[in-house]
Design an enzyme around this catalytic site. Sequence first.
Site, PDB file in Angstrom:
ATOM      1  N   GLY A 211      42.922 -22.773 -88.259  1.00  0.00           N
ATOM      2  CA  GLY A 211      44.202 -22.733 -87.390  1.00  0.00           C
ATOM      3  C   GLY A 211      45.294 -21.658 -87.395  1.00  0.00           C
ATOM      4  N   TYR A 212      46.165 -21.751 -86.597  1.00  0.00           N
ATOM      5  CA  TYR A 212      47.115 -20.543 -86.627  1.00  0.00           C
ATOM      6  C   TYR A 212      47.821 -20.717 -88.071  1.00  0.00           C
ATOM      7  CZ  TYR A 212      46.858 -19.705 -81.615  1.00  0.00           C
ATOM      8  OH  TYR A 212      46.228 -19.291 -80.370  1.00  0.00           O
TER       9      TYR A 212
ATOM     10  N   CYS B 137      58.589 -26.565 -88.237  1.00  0.00           N
ATOM     11  CA  CYS B 137      59.408 -25.101 -87.853  1.00  0.00           C
ATOM     12  C   CYS B 137      60.795 -25.462 -87.082  1.00  0.00           C
ATOM     13  CB  CYS B 137      58.597 -24.384 -86.790  1.00  0.00           C
ATOM     14  SG  CYS B 137      57.699 -25.393 -85.493  1.00  0.00           S
TER      15      CYS B 137
ATOM     16  N   ASN C 227      57.992 -18.803 -86.402  1.00  0.00           N
ATOM     17  CA  ASN C 227      57.774 -20.293 -86.617  1.00  0.00           C
ATOM     18  C   ASN C 227      56.465 -20.377 -87.629  1.00  0.00           C
ATOM     19  OD1 ASN C 227      56.610 -19.094 -84.016  1.00  0.00           O
ATOM     20  ND2 ASN C 227      55.060 -20.867 -84.160  1.00  0.00           N
TER      21      ASN C 227
HETATM   22  N1  NAP Z   1      52.039 -24.021 -85.516  1.00  0.00           N
HETATM   23  C1  NAP Z   1      53.320 -24.023 -85.977  1.00  0.00           C
HETATM   24  O1  NAP Z   1      54.207 -23.116 -85.667  1.00  0.00           O
HETATM   25  C2  NAP Z   1      53.534 -25.073 -87.062  1.00  0.00           C
HETATM   26  C3  NAP Z   1      54.848 -24.816 -87.870  1.00  0.00           C
HETATM   27  C4  NAP Z   1      55.008 -25.688 -88.928  1.00  0.00           C
HETATM   28  C5  NAP Z   1      54.014 -26.702 -89.385  1.00  0.00           C
HETATM   29  N2  NAP Z   1      52.780 -26.745 -88.367  1.00  0.00           N
HETATM   30  C6  NAP Z   1      51.986 -27.670 -88.837  1.00  0.00           C
HETATM   31  O2  NAP Z   1      50.796 -27.422 -89.537  1.00  0.00           O
HETATM   32  C7  NAP Z   1      49.517 -27.885 -89.098  1.00  0.00           C
HETATM   33  C8  NAP Z   1      48.508 -26.932 -88.481  1.00  0.00           C
HETATM   34  O3  NAP Z   1      49.171 -26.319 -87.364  1.00  0.00           O
HETATM   35  P1  NAP Z   1      48.585 -25.225 -86.504  1.00  0.00           P
HETATM   36  O4  NAP Z   1      49.590 -24.718 -85.425  1.00  0.00           O
HETATM   37  O5  NAP Z   1      47.738 -24.485 -87.484  1.00  0.00           O
HETATM   38  O6  NAP Z   1      47.388 -26.000 -85.597  1.00  0.00           O
HETATM   39  P2  NAP Z   1      46.006 -25.638 -85.225  1.00  0.00           P
HETATM   40  O7  NAP Z   1      45.988 -24.038 -84.858  1.00  0.00           O
HETATM   41  O8  NAP Z   1      45.779 -26.448 -83.908  1.00  0.00           O
HETATM   42  O9  NAP Z   1      45.036 -26.154 -86.208  1.00  0.00           O
HETATM   43  C9  NAP Z   1      44.916 -27.252 -86.757  1.00  0.00           C
HETATM   44  C10 NAP Z   1      43.547 -27.658 -87.358  1.00  0.00           C
HETATM   45  O10 NAP Z   1      42.769 -27.701 -86.176  1.00  0.00           O
HETATM   46  C11 NAP Z   1      41.427 -26.951 -86.529  1.00  0.00           C
HETATM   47  N3  NAP Z   1      41.241 -25.956 -85.617  1.00  0.00           N
HETATM   48  C12 NAP Z   1      41.814 -24.828 -85.391  1.00  0.00           C
HETATM   49  N4  NAP Z   1      41.178 -24.224 -84.372  1.00  0.00           N
HETATM   50  C13 NAP Z   1      40.404 -25.084 -83.961  1.00  0.00           C
HETATM   51  C14 NAP Z   1      39.493 -25.053 -82.942  1.00  0.00           C
HETATM   52  N5  NAP Z   1      39.067 -23.592 -82.138  1.00  0.00           N
HETATM   53  N6  NAP Z   1      38.353 -25.919 -82.706  1.00  0.00           N
HETATM   54  C15 NAP Z   1      38.406 -26.862 -83.563  1.00  0.00           C
HETATM   55  N7  NAP Z   1      39.538 -27.338 -84.552  1.00  0.00           N
HETATM   56  C16 NAP Z   1      40.185 -26.199 -84.848  1.00  0.00           C
HETATM   57  C17 NAP Z   1      41.829 -26.408 -88.014  1.00  0.00           C
HETATM   58  O11 NAP Z   1      41.023 -27.340 -88.942  1.00  0.00           O
HETATM   59  P3  NAP Z   1      39.579 -26.769 -89.619  1.00  0.00           P
HETATM   60  O12 NAP Z   1      39.570 -25.205 -90.033  1.00  0.00           O
HETATM   61  O13 NAP Z   1      39.169 -27.734 -90.716  1.00  0.00           O
HETATM   62  O14 NAP Z   1      38.695 -26.908 -88.362  1.00  0.00           O
HETATM   63  C18 NAP Z   1      43.041 -26.553 -88.104  1.00  0.00           C
HETATM   64  O15 NAP Z   1      43.601 -27.027 -89.536  1.00  0.00           O
HETATM   65  C19 NAP Z   1      50.139 -29.140 -88.161  1.00  0.00           C
HETATM   66  O16 NAP Z   1      50.273 -30.304 -88.783  1.00  0.00           O
HETATM   67  C20 NAP Z   1      51.387 -28.440 -87.603  1.00  0.00           C
HETATM   68  O17 NAP Z   1      52.323 -29.469 -87.322  1.00  0.00           O
HETATM   69  C21 NAP Z   1      52.654 -25.989 -87.434  1.00  0.00           C
END
Ligand code: NAP
Length: 360
Positions: free
Chosen positions: A24-25, A166, A327
């Site tokens: 993920g991001y 964030c 963020n």
């Molecule tokens: N984005 C922000 O600004 C932010 C800020 C603070 C906290 N957070 C928190 O951090 C956590 C992760 O956020 P995120 O923004 O990184 O979410 P994300 O990009 O949607 O990733 C979340 C999960 O989805 C899986 N993933 C990513 N890309 C994928 C794809 N193309 N197909 C299938 N699965 C995929 C990954 O797990 P695998 O690697 O196991 O597949 C990843 O851990 C969340 O709980 C969020 O609330 C996010």
Amino acid sequence: MNSHPADQTSSPDSVRALVIGSAGYVGGELLRLLFAHPRIARVTAHSRSAAHKPIASVHRHLAPLGPQTFIGGDREELARRAQEHDVVFIALDHGESSAIMDALWAAQPRLIVDLSADYRVADPELYAAYYGPHPSPALLSSFVYGLADVVGTGLRGVRAIAAPGCFATAAQLALYPLRTLLAGVTPSLFAVTGSSGAGAKPRDTTHHPARAHNLFAYSVLKHRHEAEILQGWRAFTGRPDAHARLLAHSGPMVRGIYLTLHACLPQPLPAGAVHAALHAAYADRPLVQITDEPPELTHAILTSQALLFGAQSRDGREVHVTIAIDNLLKGAAGQAVQSMNLAIGWPEACGLAALGAYPC
Ligand SMILES: NC(=O)c1ccc[n+]([C@@H]2O[C@H](COP(=O)([O-])OP(=O)(O)OC[C@H]3O[C@@H](n4cnc5c(N)ncnc54)[C@H](OP(=O)(O)O)[C@@H]3O)[C@@H](O)[C@H]2O)c1
């Protein structure tokens, strides 16, 4: 909290880090920071969606790191891997961390840093009001809320950190200095986030044509980060009934949160009170800058800094504080690494000194 065999007070020269959910991001930002961190001896990246693929096939900007691949594996495998690492970062979606936490906890790594919302809100009733019943409340009290610039050395030696959201990071860093000045007042927190706040998986509201030149409010009067913000504001003020309102908006940029706190006061403040409160709150914090002008969002991007500006009206009855953060860094991976540094006893800005880029 269960007993823990590792000596949490000694400060090792280096540690091994496991990142779960690293496709993920936020996972990608954790990998970028940890591979470059001078005191991380080994980084292992776990992913369900990208297991056994090269890290650079998902995070192409990380190609210079070389041919390392993601590992895969179920809960049991993750627990085994956790035993081989000192620090475990979890960057999974809401509700997914708690599904594996028992197994990770039993593996007893030195430190777990969870970036999901699962362990951020200590009160199960407050949590339930925003998220529904907690799926795994037994471990809630084992987590320390990692608002790093406020808790500081209070994180030293802790075993588990819930990294703040964030919006919640920006909001609480604006609120904390005002805990005395605004006691009894309900501040409004008008905030705009970039599209990366919604993660890597495409959604209607993150599709480029819907987002690129657009601005809209969402989660009106019920944004989930308000649970953390209320938890913090009540603790800061010592008032269990204290309230603050987050006004969340989606903006046209990719990265960043820009938040303005505004409050009207029943009694005037002395001249300079807001400015003095900001400086007093963050006097020795290396990753918070108090600015003389309202910050520009781009000045915070690609950094783990929070840029804060404060002002009050001439009659002293209005308070304005603006904060800009990235963020994905101060609001996620950067603050998580800052918290790890503090928990282990290293300088808190270790590995986080990169300057921003402008224009960006
Ligand atoms: N984005 C922000 O600004 C932010 C800020 C603070 C906290 N957070 C928190 O951090 C956590 C992760 O956020 P995120 O923004 O990184 O979410 P994300 O990009 O949607 O990733 C979340 C999960 O989805 C899986 N993933 C990513 N890309 C994928 C794809 N193309 N197909 C299938 N699965 C995929 C990954 O797990 P695998 O690697 O196991 O597949 C990843 O851990 C969340 O709980 C969020 O609330 C996010």
